[in-house]
Design an enzyme around this catalytic site. Structure first.
Site, PDB file in Angstrom:
ATOM      1  N   ARG A  86      15.333  61.103  25.993  1.00 23.95           N
ATOM      2  CA  ARG A  86      14.153  60.292  26.294  1.00 23.95           C
ATOM      3  C   ARG A  86      14.213  58.923  25.599  1.00 23.95           C
ATOM      4  O   ARG A  86      13.680  57.943  26.101  1.00 23.95           O
ATOM      5  CB  ARG A  86      12.923  61.064  25.804  1.00 23.95           C
ATOM      6  CG  ARG A  86      11.589  60.464  26.180  1.00 23.95           C
ATOM      7  CD  ARG A  86      10.524  61.432  25.707  1.00 23.95           C
ATOM      8  NE  ARG A  86       9.189  61.068  26.119  1.00 23.95           N
ATOM      9  CZ  ARG A  86       8.332  60.421  25.345  1.00 23.95           C
ATOM     10  NH1 ARG A  86       8.689  60.056  24.128  1.00 23.95           N
ATOM     11  NH2 ARG A  86       7.113  60.142  25.787  1.00 23.95           N
ATOM     12  N   TYR A 133      -4.534  61.734  41.384  1.00 24.31           N
ATOM     13  CA  TYR A 133      -3.833  60.606  40.760  1.00 24.31           C
ATOM     14  C   TYR A 133      -3.814  59.381  41.681  1.00 24.31           C
ATOM     15  O   TYR A 133      -3.968  58.246  41.230  1.00 24.31           O
ATOM     16  CB  TYR A 133      -2.398  61.004  40.389  1.00 24.31           C
ATOM     17  CG  TYR A 133      -2.376  61.943  39.199  1.00 24.31           C
ATOM     18  CD1 TYR A 133      -2.548  61.458  37.910  1.00 24.31           C
ATOM     19  CD2 TYR A 133      -2.217  63.314  39.368  1.00 24.31           C
ATOM     20  CE1 TYR A 133      -2.558  62.315  36.819  1.00 24.31           C
ATOM     21  CE2 TYR A 133      -2.229  64.179  38.292  1.00 24.31           C
ATOM     22  CZ  TYR A 133      -2.395  63.679  37.020  1.00 24.31           C
ATOM     23  OH  TYR A 133      -2.408  64.528  35.944  1.00 24.31           O
ATOM     24  N   ARG A 145       6.382  73.512  31.843  1.00 22.67           N
ATOM     25  CA  ARG A 145       6.832  72.310  31.116  1.00 22.67           C
ATOM     26  C   ARG A 145       7.834  72.647  30.014  1.00 22.67           C
ATOM     27  O   ARG A 145       7.843  72.022  28.953  1.00 22.67           O
ATOM     28  CB  ARG A 145       5.638  71.571  30.506  1.00 22.67           C
ATOM     29  CG  ARG A 145       4.654  71.026  31.503  1.00 22.67           C
ATOM     30  CD  ARG A 145       5.196  69.749  32.128  1.00 22.67           C
ATOM     31  NE  ARG A 145       4.143  68.994  32.761  1.00 22.67           N
ATOM     32  CZ  ARG A 145       3.603  67.885  32.257  1.00 22.67           C
ATOM     33  NH1 ARG A 145       4.022  67.397  31.130  1.00 22.67           N
ATOM     34  NH2 ARG A 145       2.661  67.262  32.910  1.00 22.67           N
ATOM     35  N   ASP A 168       8.902  65.508  38.505  1.00 23.62           N
ATOM     36  CA  ASP A 168       7.460  65.359  38.321  1.00 23.62           C
ATOM     37  C   ASP A 168       6.764  65.487  39.664  1.00 23.62           C
ATOM     38  O   ASP A 168       7.348  65.181  40.703  1.00 23.62           O
ATOM     39  CB  ASP A 168       7.121  64.008  37.686  1.00 23.62           C
ATOM     40  CG  ASP A 168       5.743  64.058  37.038  1.00 23.62           C
ATOM     41  OD1 ASP A 168       5.644  64.489  35.878  1.00 23.62           O
ATOM     42  OD2 ASP A 168       4.754  63.698  37.703  1.00 23.62           O
ATOM     43  N   ARG A 175       8.826  67.589  25.413  1.00 24.83           N
ATOM     44  CA  ARG A 175       8.931  66.795  24.182  1.00 24.83           C
ATOM     45  C   ARG A 175       8.974  67.605  22.895  1.00 24.83           C
ATOM     46  O   ARG A 175       9.204  67.049  21.833  1.00 24.83           O
ATOM     47  CB  ARG A 175       7.773  65.796  24.130  1.00 24.83           C
ATOM     48  CG  ARG A 175       7.976  64.634  25.075  1.00 24.83           C
ATOM     49  CD  ARG A 175       6.692  63.872  25.285  1.00 24.83           C
ATOM     50  NE  ARG A 175       5.725  64.719  25.967  1.00 24.83           N
ATOM     51  CZ  ARG A 175       4.486  64.348  26.254  1.00 24.83           C
ATOM     52  NH1 ARG A 175       4.049  63.170  25.892  1.00 24.83           N
ATOM     53  NH2 ARG A 175       3.685  65.178  26.889  1.00 24.83           N
TER      54      ARG A 175
HETATM   55  O1  CP3 Z   1       8.121  72.362  33.513  1.00 26.66           O
HETATM   56  C1  CP3 Z   1       9.115  71.643  33.354  1.00 26.66           C
HETATM   57  O2  CP3 Z   1       9.841  71.746  32.357  1.00 26.66           O
HETATM   58  C2  CP3 Z   1       9.544  70.694  34.452  1.00 26.66           C
HETATM   59  C3  CP3 Z   1       9.038  69.391  34.266  1.00 26.66           C
HETATM   60  C4  CP3 Z   1       7.668  68.920  34.719  1.00 26.66           C
HETATM   61  C5  CP3 Z   1       7.222  67.630  34.371  1.00 26.66           C
HETATM   62  N1  CP3 Z   1       6.069  67.379  35.041  1.00 26.66           N
HETATM   63  C6  CP3 Z   1       7.943  66.696  33.482  1.00 26.66           C
HETATM   64  C7  CP3 Z   1       7.155  65.716  32.702  1.00 26.66           C
HETATM   65  C8  CP3 Z   1       6.703  69.487  35.555  1.00 26.66           C
HETATM   66  C9  CP3 Z   1       6.652  70.868  36.172  1.00 26.66           C
HETATM   67  C10 CP3 Z   1       5.688  68.493  35.751  1.00 26.66           C
HETATM   68  C11 CP3 Z   1       4.531  68.683  36.631  1.00 26.66           C
HETATM   69  C12 CP3 Z   1       3.371  67.802  36.451  1.00 26.66           C
HETATM   70  N2  CP3 Z   1       3.372  66.450  36.253  1.00 26.66           N
HETATM   71  C13 CP3 Z   1       2.035  68.229  36.599  1.00 26.66           C
HETATM   72  C14 CP3 Z   1       1.601  69.619  36.945  1.00 26.66           C
HETATM   73  C15 CP3 Z   1       1.702  70.546  35.794  1.00 26.66           C
HETATM   74  C16 CP3 Z   1       0.666  70.336  34.764  1.00 26.66           C
HETATM   75  O3  CP3 Z   1       1.067  70.176  33.590  1.00 26.66           O
HETATM   76  O4  CP3 Z   1      -0.514  70.395  35.087  1.00 26.66           O
HETATM   77  C17 CP3 Z   1       1.214  67.114  36.400  1.00 26.66           C
HETATM   78  C18 CP3 Z   1      -0.300  67.090  36.420  1.00 26.66           C
HETATM   79  C19 CP3 Z   1       2.075  65.993  36.190  1.00 26.66           C
HETATM   80  C20 CP3 Z   1       1.692  64.571  36.010  1.00 26.66           C
HETATM   81  C21 CP3 Z   1       2.135  64.073  34.701  1.00 26.66           C
HETATM   82  N3  CP3 Z   1       3.440  63.791  34.370  1.00 26.66           N
HETATM   83  C22 CP3 Z   1       1.334  63.783  33.586  1.00 26.66           C
HETATM   84  C23 CP3 Z   1      -0.167  63.975  33.526  1.00 26.66           C
HETATM   85  C24 CP3 Z   1       2.183  63.305  32.585  1.00 26.66           C
HETATM   86  C25 CP3 Z   1       1.774  62.743  31.250  1.00 26.66           C
HETATM   87  C26 CP3 Z   1       1.265  63.766  30.342  1.00 26.66           C
HETATM   88  C27 CP3 Z   1       2.351  64.181  29.414  1.00 26.66           C
HETATM   89  O5  CP3 Z   1       2.592  65.390  29.268  1.00 26.66           O
HETATM   90  O6  CP3 Z   1       2.921  63.262  28.804  1.00 26.66           O
HETATM   91  C28 CP3 Z   1       3.502  63.368  33.073  1.00 26.66           C
HETATM   92  C29 CP3 Z   1       4.735  63.000  32.341  1.00 26.66           C
HETATM   93  C30 CP3 Z   1       5.744  64.076  32.174  1.00 26.66           C
HETATM   94  N4  CP3 Z   1       6.196  64.875  33.193  1.00 26.66           N
HETATM   95  C31 CP3 Z   1       6.420  64.393  30.979  1.00 26.66           C
HETATM   96  C32 CP3 Z   1       7.318  65.426  31.305  1.00 26.66           C
HETATM   97  C33 CP3 Z   1       8.303  66.093  30.399  1.00 26.66           C
HETATM   98  C34 CP3 Z   1       6.228  63.738  29.620  1.00 26.66           C
HETATM   99  C35 CP3 Z   1       6.610  62.310  29.564  1.00 26.66           C
HETATM  100  C36 CP3 Z   1       8.027  62.033  29.135  1.00 26.66           C
HETATM  101  O7  CP3 Z   1       8.849  62.948  29.004  1.00 26.66           O
HETATM  102  O8  CP3 Z   1       8.338  60.857  28.930  1.00 26.66           O
END
Ligand code: CP3
Length: 343
Positions: free
Chosen positions: A39, A152, A26, A75, A30
């Protein structure tokens, strides 16, 4: 064109390296003010679907810190979206699926899409990112594991227990396995398309594998991850990250994957022991430890490398970086690896 800094690819292949490579799960996130600026202007899936935005966000952390690999901004939930399941990303809440799957009828309505059509925007984002990266470092593509996607799709949102997802699997295993197979077929086609579009390695995120008992893990998660590895391993380096899945490291080590992710609850010694000592491991700094002062972070990172060993090792966090990590602390993490000298 070969990649200028190929430390990461060499570590995945098990080759001897001067120092281990480093990236952060990730890492486009943020905690970065430049990420927050984008964002503010565009909602989540617009960022994912617009190649100029996705590629820019992908390289932001690289510009700032110079990691040894980039991971495409996207994502794991773009997969269920492409499979005809509505997915929303609610600010301050996370993923929300208004019509979760909970019976055979729901499974029947899930489609296996043509990924080259439905997810073409991801392939365009990869091409745009490769241009920006200029072959300086490798680009990682990723997908969720079929089990983590099912979590999910059935639960409809994040959860501490994913109780509804487990209930579905344990009360209606026939429908659950059909759903897992549809997700697996889509994921295989998707990752193959990503490799064709230019990613240099792929990571499968089994973020919720640790919710399952070791026996259930085999049936509902690993069986499908193995299908993905079998389908991809000839054409790509595959990393499998199972959070809380230390119990499966032995099977994962025999799966054909190039490297295994480890979270911070498993020591380096235990991870090496459980995985048989020969496969590349990736991890496992506690993401919350990035809240310690930079000098402490540096000391702990050096110690972590000494424990894993500099070879067959990729430095990473044990899960995604937290939004409240100070910029200097993330820098200390990356710098400590680059400054590493073998002791
Ligand atoms: O690693 C990176 O920089 C690439 C980006 C990336 C995102 N999601 C962007 C994101 C990656 C590799 C993911 C994978 C992801 N998404 C997973 C597996 C990895 C892990 O952390 O376990 C999962 C379970 C998700 C599902 C998901 N997406 C959730 C649970 C959330 C909300 C939680 C949170 O962190 O806010 C997201 C949103 C998300 N995906 C964000 C980002 C940067 C944050 C929201 C935003 O930017 O508006």
């Amino acid at each position: 064109m070969s990649i200028k800094n190929d430390l990461f690819l060499r570590a995945l292949k098990g080759e001897t390296v001067e120092r281990p490579p480093v990236w952060m799960m990730r890492q486009a996130g943020r905690y970065l003010p430049e990420f927050m600026a984008i964002r503010e202007k565009y909602d989540f899936f617009t960022r994912c679907r617009t190649p100029e935005l996705a590629s820019e966000i992908t390289v932001q952390p690289i510009r700032r810190y110079g990691m040894d690999a980039a991971i495409l901004f996207s994502d794991i939930l773009v997969i269920p979206q492409a499979m005809n399941i509505e997915v929303q990303m609610k600010p301050n809440f996370g993923p929300y699926l208004p019509n979760p799957v909970h019976d055979q009828k729901g499974v029947d309505e899930v489609i296996v899409p043509d990924v080259n059509v439905e997810l073409d925007y991801v392939m365009q984002a990869i091409k745009a990112t490769k241009e920006l990266l200029n072959n300086d470092i490798p680009l990682i593509g990723f997908a969720g594991s079929p089990w983590t996607i099912l979590c999910y799709v059935v639960q409809g949102q994040g959860s501490k227990t994913f109780d509804k997802a487990k209930e579905f699997c344990f009360t209606n295993p026939v429908a659950a396995h059909q759903l897992l197979q549809k997700i697996t077929d889509t994921t295989i086609a998707y990752l193959k398309a990503k490799v064709k579009a230019g990613v240099n390695a792929v990571q499968v995120f089994d973020s919720w594998g640790g919710m399952l008992s070791p026996v259930d893990y085999q049936e509902f998660s690993f069986k499908y991850i193995q299908q993905i590895i079998d389908a991809l391993k000839e054409e790509a380096l595959v990393i499998v990250f199972g959070k809380g899945c230390w119990f499966a490291l032995g099977d994962m080590a025999k799966s054909g994957a190039s490297a295994l992710g480890v979270d911070w609850t498993c020591s380096a010694r235990n991870a090496r022991y459980l995985s048989g000592g020969n496969i590349t491991l990736q991890g496992n700094f506690d993401p919350a430890r990035l809240l310690s002062p930079p000098a402490v972070i540096k000391k702990m990172v050096t110690q972590m490398i000494n424990e894993f060993g500099k070879d067959k090792y990729v430095v990473n966090l044990g899960h995604g970086i937290l939004p409240n990590v100070p910029l200097d602390n993330a820098k200390a993490f990356i710098d400590a690896v680059k400054e590493y000298q073998q002791h």
